[in-house]
Design an enzyme around this catalytic site. Structure first.
Site, PDB file in Angstrom:
ATOM      1  CG  ASP A  19      -2.025   0.988   1.139  1.00  0.00           C
ATOM      2  OD1 ASP A  19      -2.340   1.439   0.017  1.00  0.00           O
ATOM      3  OD2 ASP A  19      -2.585   1.357   2.187  1.00  0.00           O
ATOM      4  CG  ASN A  67      -7.238  -2.470  -5.552  1.00  0.00           C
ATOM      5  OD1 ASN A  67      -6.303  -3.199  -5.235  1.00  0.00           O
ATOM      6  ND2 ASN A  67      -7.670  -1.497  -4.786  1.00  0.00           N
TER       7      ASN A  67
END
Ligand code: FPP
Length: 235
Positions: A19, A67
């Protein structure tokens, strides 16, 4: 200073939620795709480092089902292109250096060019044993569990034969040990639907360092931290 890690007490399986790529890029005035590119470059360093110190399994979260559906088409295209580039460039290197490649998730739903590049990588490294490198793509932990239940039912397994061991064999990680260390760089304290079944006894390490900056020194810190934990596993 990074403390020395104990090579006799390494985690068998490290899983990472990569991330912070976009924040890393934006803070430098770069595009989001440049951030993912830096993330992919870092990933190669981390995989090689894990292979070299004797970690046997590494899993990274590259693209969640969320995502894929929620990021802009441009960004997803950028990630797909990166993926194609990396699997093409690294195929021979992986083959020769003992890296086995797996995909966790339903990549059959991807565009043909992406699927094809992934398939070629999967095939060329089939015999490799030194480290198993799992990339979660179009992956969701709940989705994986639903998929396992569907397959158990399709296989006609009687209810009294369903136990934890059997369910594990229906997961994407079948045949691999559960992660003992899960790392999340990027400053968030959540697990984002990652390896929900497999994480039962994992140690969880969070750091503010953004993924492109999470270099082997940072990984050493995480492993050292892991080695200081008392792993009771219910005892
Ligand atoms: C999370 O950061 C990262 C992603 C959604 C994509 C990760 C993909 C790669 C590193 C490339 C994968 C390549 C291979 C070869 C597997 P973010 O975009 O959520 O960053 P932010 O938290 O700063 O917004």
């Amino acid at each position: 200073m990074v403390q020395k890690i104990d090579s006799d007490n390494l985690p068998k399986h490290i899983a990472i939620i990569m991330d912070g790529n976009r924040r890393w890029a934006r803070s430098r005035g770069l595009s989001d795709t440049e951030g993912h590119k830096a993330g992919a470059k870092n990933l190669q360093k981390i995989v090689n480092y894990c292979r070299d110190i004797g970690i046997k399994h590494i899993t990274v979260y590259a693209l969640s089902t969320e995502n894929w559906h929620k990021r802009s088409i441009e960004e997803v295209k950028g990630i797909f292109n990166l993926l194609i580039q990396v699997v093409k460039e690294k195929r021979v290197e992986y083959k020769n250096s003992g890296i086995r490649f797996f995909v966790l998730g339903n990549f059959q739903a991807f565009p043909f060019k992406v699927k094809n590049a992934i398939k070629k990588m999967l095939d060329i490294v089939l015999d490799n044993e030194r480290i198993k490198f799992n990339v979660a793509l179009n992956y969701g932990g709940r989705d994986e569990i639903v998929n396992a239940i569907q397959n158990i039912i399709k296989d006609g397994v009687p209810a009294n034969k369903i136990n934890e061991e059997l369910v594990s064999t229906y997961m994407y990680t079948s045949g691999q040990p559960d992660p003992d260390l899960i790392i999340r760089p990027g400053g968030e304290f959540r697990l984002s639907n990652f390896l929900l079944w497999q994480m039962s006894y994992a140690e969880l390490y969070f750091t503010d360092v953004l993924w492109p900056d999470f270099n082997p020194k940072e990984l050493e810190k995480a492993i050292y931290w892991y080695q200081q934990r008392e792993r009771r596993v219910g005892k």
